[in-house]
Structures are given as structure tokens and as C-alpha cells.
Design an enzyme around this catalytic site. Sequence first.
Site, PDB file in Angstrom:
ATOM      1  N   GLY A  43       0.836  -1.191   0.000  1.00  0.00           N
ATOM      2  CA  GLY A  43       0.000   0.000   0.000  1.00  0.00           C
ATOM      3  C   GLY A  43       0.872   1.242   0.000  1.00  0.00           C
ATOM      4  O   GLY A  43       2.013   1.198   0.466  1.00  0.00           O
ATOM      5  N   GLN A  48       2.621   9.971   1.633  1.00  0.00           N
ATOM      6  CA  GLN A  48       3.942   9.338   1.653  1.00  0.00           C
ATOM      7  C   GLN A  48       4.809   9.752   0.461  1.00  0.00           C
ATOM      8  O   GLN A  48       6.001   9.505   0.439  1.00  0.00           O
ATOM      9  CB  GLN A  48       3.808   7.812   1.649  1.00  0.00           C
ATOM     10  N   CYS A  86       5.992  -0.256   7.088  1.00  0.00           N
ATOM     11  CA  CYS A  86       5.563   0.936   6.341  1.00  0.00           C
ATOM     12  C   CYS A  86       6.729   1.429   5.495  1.00  0.00           C
ATOM     13  O   CYS A  86       7.855   1.506   5.985  1.00  0.00           O
ATOM     14  CB  CYS A  86       5.131   2.007   7.343  1.00  0.00           C
ATOM     15  N   LEU A  87       6.448   1.775   4.249  1.00  0.00           N
ATOM     16  CA  LEU A  87       7.517   2.257   3.366  1.00  0.00           C
ATOM     17  C   LEU A  87       8.158   3.543   3.908  1.00  0.00           C
ATOM     18  O   LEU A  87       9.302   3.840   3.585  1.00  0.00           O
ATOM     19  CB  LEU A  87       6.985   2.503   1.945  1.00  0.00           C
ATOM     20  N   HIS A 128      -4.460   0.688   7.566  1.00  0.00           N
ATOM     21  CA  HIS A 128      -3.122   1.286   7.677  1.00  0.00           C
ATOM     22  C   HIS A 128      -3.012   2.503   6.746  1.00  0.00           C
ATOM     23  O   HIS A 128      -2.544   3.572   7.151  1.00  0.00           O
ATOM     24  CB  HIS A 128      -2.072   0.225   7.327  1.00  0.00           C
ATOM     25  N   GLU A 129      -3.460   2.332   5.511  1.00  0.00           N
ATOM     26  CA  GLU A 129      -3.369   3.424   4.537  1.00  0.00           C
ATOM     27  C   GLU A 129      -4.320   4.564   4.891  1.00  0.00           C
ATOM     28  O   GLU A 129      -3.977   5.736   4.749  1.00  0.00           O
ATOM     29  CB  GLU A 129      -3.658   2.915   3.116  1.00  0.00           C
ATOM     30  N   HIS A 132      -2.852   6.946   7.266  1.00  0.00           N
ATOM     31  CA  HIS A 132      -1.909   7.923   6.691  1.00  0.00           C
ATOM     32  C   HIS A 132      -2.614   9.227   6.330  1.00  0.00           C
ATOM     33  O   HIS A 132      -2.027  10.295   6.406  1.00  0.00           O
ATOM     34  CB  HIS A 132      -1.246   7.355   5.429  1.00  0.00           C
TER      35      HIS A 132
HETATM   36 ZN    ZN Z   1       2.452   3.124   5.860  1.00  0.00          ZN
END
Ligand code: ZN
Length: 163
Positions: A43, A48, A86-87, A128-129, A132
Site C-alpha cells: 500500500g 507518503q 511501512c515504506l 493502515h493506509e 496515513h
Molecule cells: Zn504506511
Amino acid sequence: MKVIYLGNPILRKKAKEIEKYDEKLKKFAEEMAKVMYRDDGVGLAAPQVSESVRMFVFDAGEGLNTVINPEILKRNEKKVKMEEGCLSIPGIYADVFRPEEVEVKYFDVAGKECHKVLTGYAARVFQHEFDHLEGILFIDYLSTAKKAVLRSKLNKIKKGEVL
Ligand code: ZN
């Protein structure tokens, strides 16, 4: 298009609604999907990649979804534990409890309304997304003890000492 890391204030902002479903948005969604697959993510949310707007892409193993202006209508009371990463917080993985099932509403890249009940991994990634877009990161859910263990690693990411 570059993924930003923990410590960048954009990740802590509440993202703005998307108003126009145009070519530019389509291109942006395609770029995001490319970055997500390139970096082996499941995701990726717009904040991000430095765009504070309410949109994310995800692929929980069932194909690419582009999610715009999402809402979580209902959260199942049953919470389950799953490991997350998480990226924007590279190298950090931890167990997080979240509802197992969520009922969601969003718009796709063409502006079509979608209504779904997600369970398991898809529900996990969606939540999770979605976080953000609210400026919330998965590490916010960790216990003080767990955060203490990760503190030096997290500080390194904040100072840009990653990769
Ligand atoms: Zn993330």
C-alpha cells in the site's frame, strides 16, 4: 516520485479531500502504483509521496485498488493482531491490533463510488493506509515498552540515516 520518511511533517498532516477526477489524478494514481510495486509495498498513501490528499493505492494480493476520499463506515469489534511495516518507516516491523473487518466507502479513479466489506489482509492494509490520511502511523499504536526498544532505530530514520 519519492517516498518520504518518518520525521517529515507531511506524514503528520490531515490530508485534504480530492475534488477533481481528471487525467492528472489518473496519472498520479498510476505513478503511485508504480512506486508501491517498485518498493515492494502492499500500500502507498499520497502523503507518503509528499501530496497531502485523501488517496491511496493498495494491493493485498487481489489486484490493484485506487482509493479516493475513503470513509470507514463500520469497524468490527473483534480485533486481531498482525505484523505491519511501512515504506515511510523502513526496517521497522511490529504487531498491531486492529479490527478484523471494516465496511468502507470510497471513489475509484474514475469517480465511481465503491462500497465494500473487507476482511483479513485487505482490511488490514486499508486501515493502515487510511490512517496515513489522518496523519497517523502504525508505530503510534505500539506500547511504550515496544517504542523504547525501537527508539534508536526510529531516531535514525527521523534524522535521515536510512539506506
Ligand atoms: Zn504506511
